[in-house]
Scaffold this motif. Sequence first.
Motif, PDB file in Angstrom:
ATOM      1  N   ALA A   1       6.929  18.914   2.360  1.00 24.07           N
ATOM      2  CA  ALA A   1       5.843  19.581   2.567  1.00 24.07           C
ATOM      3  C   ALA A   1       4.884  18.705   2.875  1.00 24.07           C
ATOM      4  CB  ALA A   1       5.456  20.777   1.645  1.00 24.07           C
ATOM      5  N   PRO A   2       3.562  19.015   3.418  1.00 24.60           N
ATOM      6  CA  PRO A   2       2.459  18.174   3.432  1.00 24.60           C
ATOM      7  C   PRO A   2       1.853  17.917   2.126  1.00 24.60           C
ATOM      8  CG  PRO A   2       1.871  20.615   3.969  1.00 24.60           C
ATOM      9  CD  PRO A   2       3.369  20.732   3.899  1.00 24.60           C
ATOM     10  N   ASP A   3       0.677  17.142   2.505  1.00 26.70           N
ATOM     11  CA  ASP A   3      -0.140  16.851   1.079  1.00 26.70           C
ATOM     12  C   ASP A   3       0.638  15.682   0.367  1.00 26.70           C
ATOM     13  OD1 ASP A   3      -2.410  16.860  -0.249  1.00 26.70           O
ATOM     14  OD2 ASP A   3      -1.562  18.450  -1.579  1.00 26.70           O
ATOM     15  N   MET A   4       1.246  14.974   1.139  1.00 30.83           N
ATOM     16  CA  MET A   4       2.175  13.980   0.210  1.00 30.83           C
ATOM     17  C   MET A   4       2.765  13.014   1.385  1.00 30.83           C
ATOM     18  SD  MET A   4       5.583  14.925   1.240  1.00 30.83           S
ATOM     19  CE  MET A   4       5.822  15.664   2.837  1.00 30.83           C
ATOM     20  N   ALA A   5       3.625  12.329   0.998  1.00 35.31           N
ATOM     21  CA  ALA A   5       4.179  11.403   1.847  1.00 35.31           C
ATOM     22  C   ALA A   5       5.729  11.561   2.002  1.00 35.31           C
ATOM     23  CB  ALA A   5       3.824   9.843   1.392  1.00 35.31           C
TER      24      ALA A   5
ATOM     25  N   ALA B   1       0.131   7.560   7.703  1.00 33.01           N
ATOM     26  CA  ALA B   1       0.931   8.898   7.128  1.00 33.01           C
ATOM     27  C   ALA B   1       0.327  10.122   7.627  1.00 33.01           C
ATOM     28  CB  ALA B   1       0.761   8.670   5.536  1.00 33.01           C
ATOM     29  N   ALA B   2      -1.066   9.910   7.701  1.00 29.03           N
ATOM     30  CA  ALA B   2      -1.702  11.373   8.267  1.00 29.03           C
ATOM     31  C   ALA B   2      -1.084  12.198   9.070  1.00 29.03           C
ATOM     32  CB  ALA B   2      -3.256  11.112   8.409  1.00 29.03           C
ATOM     33  N   ASN B   3      -0.742  11.551  10.118  1.00 29.46           N
ATOM     34  CA  ASN B   3      -0.128  12.348  11.270  1.00 29.46           C
ATOM     35  C   ASN B   3       1.430  11.981  11.525  1.00 29.46           C
ATOM     36  OD1 ASN B   3      -2.474  13.260  12.550  1.00 29.46           O
ATOM     37  ND2 ASN B   3      -3.219  11.166  13.000  1.00 29.46           N
TER      38      ASN B   3
ATOM     39  N   ALA C   1       2.478  15.472   8.190  1.00 27.29           N
ATOM     40  CA  ALA C   1       2.385  16.263   9.313  1.00 27.29           C
ATOM     41  C   ALA C   1       3.632  16.987   9.336  1.00 27.29           C
ATOM     42  CB  ALA C   1       1.763  15.540  10.567  1.00 27.29           C
ATOM     43  N   ILE C   2       4.428  16.993   8.605  1.00 27.92           N
ATOM     44  CA  ILE C   2       5.862  17.765   8.560  1.00 27.92           C
ATOM     45  C   ILE C   2       6.112  18.583   7.453  1.00 27.92           C
ATOM     46  CG2 ILE C   2       6.964  15.777   9.994  1.00 27.92           C
ATOM     47  CD1 ILE C   2       8.264  15.125   7.258  1.00 27.92           C
ATOM     48  N   THR C   3       7.008  19.623   7.728  1.00 30.28           N
ATOM     49  CA  THR C   3       7.304  20.233   6.565  1.00 30.28           C
ATOM     50  C   THR C   3       8.857  20.871   6.739  1.00 30.28           C
ATOM     51  OG1 THR C   3       6.777  22.558   5.639  1.00 30.28           O
ATOM     52  CG2 THR C   3       6.558  22.765   7.936  1.00 30.28           C
ATOM     53  N   VAL C   4       9.323  21.173   5.850  1.00 27.66           N
ATOM     54  CA  VAL C   4      10.950  21.682   5.947  1.00 27.66           C
ATOM     55  C   VAL C   4      10.705  23.277   5.334  1.00 27.66           C
ATOM     56  CG1 VAL C   4      13.124  21.794   5.136  1.00 27.66           C
ATOM     57  CG2 VAL C   4      12.266  19.469   6.217  1.00 27.66           C
TER      58      VAL C   4
ATOM     59  N   GLY D   1       0.966  -1.120   0.134  1.00 23.73           N
ATOM     60  CA  GLY D   1      -0.056   0.085  -0.039  1.00 23.73           C
ATOM     61  C   GLY D   1       0.835   1.201  -0.182  1.00 23.73           C
ATOM     62  N   GLY D   2       0.329   2.547  -0.308  1.00 24.39           N
ATOM     63  CA  GLY D   2       1.266   3.589  -0.321  1.00 24.39           C
ATOM     64  C   GLY D   2       0.589   4.756  -0.484  1.00 24.39           C
ATOM     65  N   VAL D   3       1.054   5.897  -0.178  1.00 25.47           N
ATOM     66  CA  VAL D   3       0.576   7.474  -0.467  1.00 25.47           C
ATOM     67  C   VAL D   3       1.486   8.152  -1.386  1.00 25.47           C
ATOM     68  CG1 VAL D   3      -1.108   7.646   1.658  1.00 25.47           C
ATOM     69  CG2 VAL D   3       1.343   7.911   1.892  1.00 25.47           C
TER      70      VAL D   3
END
Lengths: 411, 411
Positions: free
Chosen positions: A188-192, A217-219, A223-226, A49-51
């Motif tokens: 950035a978010p909206d991704m994996a 992956a959602a949390n 939930a991270i960003t550089v 499975g994957g995102v």
Amino acid sequence: MAVSPFAPKALPVLPPLDGVRLAACEAGIRYRDRKDLLLVLLPAGTTVGGVLTQSKTASAPVEWCRARLADGGARALVVNSGNANAFTGMRGRAAVEATVASAAAAAGCRPEEVFVASTGVIGEPLEPDRFKHLLGGLAADAQATAWEDAAHAIMTTDTYPKLATRTAELGGVPVTISGIAKGAGMIAPDMATMLAFVFTDAPLAAPVVQGLCATAAANTFNAITVDSDTSTSDTALLFATGTAAAGGAPSISDATDGRLDAFAEALEELMRDLAHQVVKDGEGVRKFVGITVTGAESDAAARRIAFSIANSPLVKTAFAGEDPNWGRIVMAVGKAGEAADRDRLAIWFGEMRVAVDGERDSDYREETVAAYMTGAELEVRVDVGVGEGRSKVWTCDLTADYVSINADYRS
Amino acid sequence: MAVSPFAPKALPVLPPLDGVRLAACEAGIRYRDRKDLLLVLLPAGTTVGGVLTQSKTASAPVEWCRARLADGGARALVVNSGNANAFTGMRGRAAVEATVASAAAAAGCRPEEVFVASTGVIGEPLEPDRFKHLLGGLAADAQATAWEDAAHAIMTTDTYPKLATRTAELGGVPVTISGIAKGAGMIAPDMATMLAFVFTDAPLAAPVVQGLCATAAANTFNAITVDSDTSTSDTALLFATGTAAAGGAPSISDATDGRLDAFAEALEELMRDLAHQVVKDGEGVRKFVGITVTGAESDAAARRIAFSIANSPLVKTAFAGEDPNWGRIVMAVGKAGEAADRDRLAIWFGEMRVAVDGERDSDYREETVAAYMTGAELEVRVDVGVGEGRSKVWTCDLTADYVSINADYRS
């Protein structure tokens, strides 16, 4: 490039996972004198499975993986660093096809059972002829213990390899979850995140794997960003070999099966570990900062406010300057566009409340908070005073080193 | 702080505007040895329109102006720098009330006819007792020619004062438009830049002023970004004294009056001039970059894609590094979330097409494009290949100086 101050003193040692074998080599795709090509072999019956990135300009490997995830089975994974094979048109698709064909021959499986990921420069053609002949040798050399090599081979501007492992009980039987990741920039978010590959011996049907991966992956990775820049190549895959069935682990085909609870918790913990490692190796990073937003209209609203804070250049440069400049937090709450009651807003740095009821806390002492800011790991909490929604995300500071790294990276 | 390389060699000289008088002084609100308090007196009959920050944590002065704009009349403007009077709770509202009461006494008008703006640190109480007693003296000293003093008094981290003037014909009679602005940091769309004040002698009803100001702001102040951080204090006001009526200029009360066309054009030109000056004095700026997006689903979609590019830290650091890294442009198009056909995407740097049909242009020569990137003013165009929508925005590069300025600004 200076190694991140958060680099682990010792790397975790990942145990063998029955049937999973790895090998990496120096293919010279872009980098000299470092491994840049990884092959992972997976046993028959492995589910996946994957995102994948939500980018509208996703790379050719991401499109291949998206199509393959529908099948739910996997026998091999090929990853290269140094070239993202993104925005490479028809040639990009041809490069993926040539790669999976060679990998399938090397692994003794169908091309459709090969997953592929590429990370590095965008827009330059990836020449599979430079490395596809190496896959047979990698398959022959693959070892159950080569996790560290694998984590090295997928790095770009990362300053340390990222590995994590956990165990969980499934139906009373211990199963293992191990993973590797890379990050550094364009995170950035909206991704994996850039790339993350997680492996388990738990016997899980493909839809269960997909659900577990997306939820965790959602949390974590989402939930991270550089730097707020969503990559064209973000890929997080979870492979379940099912080999723990031999030891008595039950096969799970229903995503709501209560026996999954401990596993799901361990998986999220492992993915959070990897996600934090990604932020802690953000380009030029000196501070690792958790941002918690409470009191929002909904969890989704809290998430958007948290990311508005976590992505703000002014907030991030204040962290770099060890400046408890909570006025910039107020600005970032305001620009998020979500409901917030300015006159009930409260802000904490660590345990210290610096603002309450829409103005500076009367107990605020600049020296105390400034002392807290000199720490490497910081916690900021904001209550926006309108509801019950909450969310937590993680970010890093924005330093002059981030600028130097990215002003000079490609040239 | 080093002066921006875009600082004008000579400041424009703004002509007197009948009935408009200005004075500035050193109130010592935060800065030493520089003017930080401005009073502008306006003649009876002056109408006003404006656009204000969309921030959910707008400052007390912004709230005051929003309420006053409904009335449509103005007799005075008070601006201070050094303290934004934002997130200051009840004390912030009281500070505004004390300020406008003193200004009204000085100007001989009602408090409701006084507009006020504050810029500087967020979250620290603004003490009106430090400066309100100075307003009487400023009113007595006010001059029709003190534009440069005025532009200086509203600066924070700006490295040069921003002034512009234009003339236009209204019903065959020449009218004048003059304005000042400040910017530097916390500059982003969905607003009306930090502070901009524009004055004209054209006789315009308040709803006409409001409409003209909002329309012109859309493609000027709302089409720029320095760092994606929308301020709590953004305020752009347009004051129309009507004094040109004495020279025969017609009074306009219908926003659709065709006689407004030349005036509207001159106003937009002046506001674009000021907006560009703001970007060209962005903190740490070395490059001024126009971003044009065509072929989008709508103009609004084109705007969002353009800002996704203009705000991307990776795109902006590539500009700083003079690196024609168009792969990062592809990334920023992809993350915008708007429709884009990856395989029809085309990208130009200046006149050079670097990518077409979803991959690198076969005529691309890195040396040629790299040479173009050494220029101080750059143009990037992207066609996303799905429709007729277009938009243009302006941004600057992200340099190590931006980080230094903002890591150290408040402390």
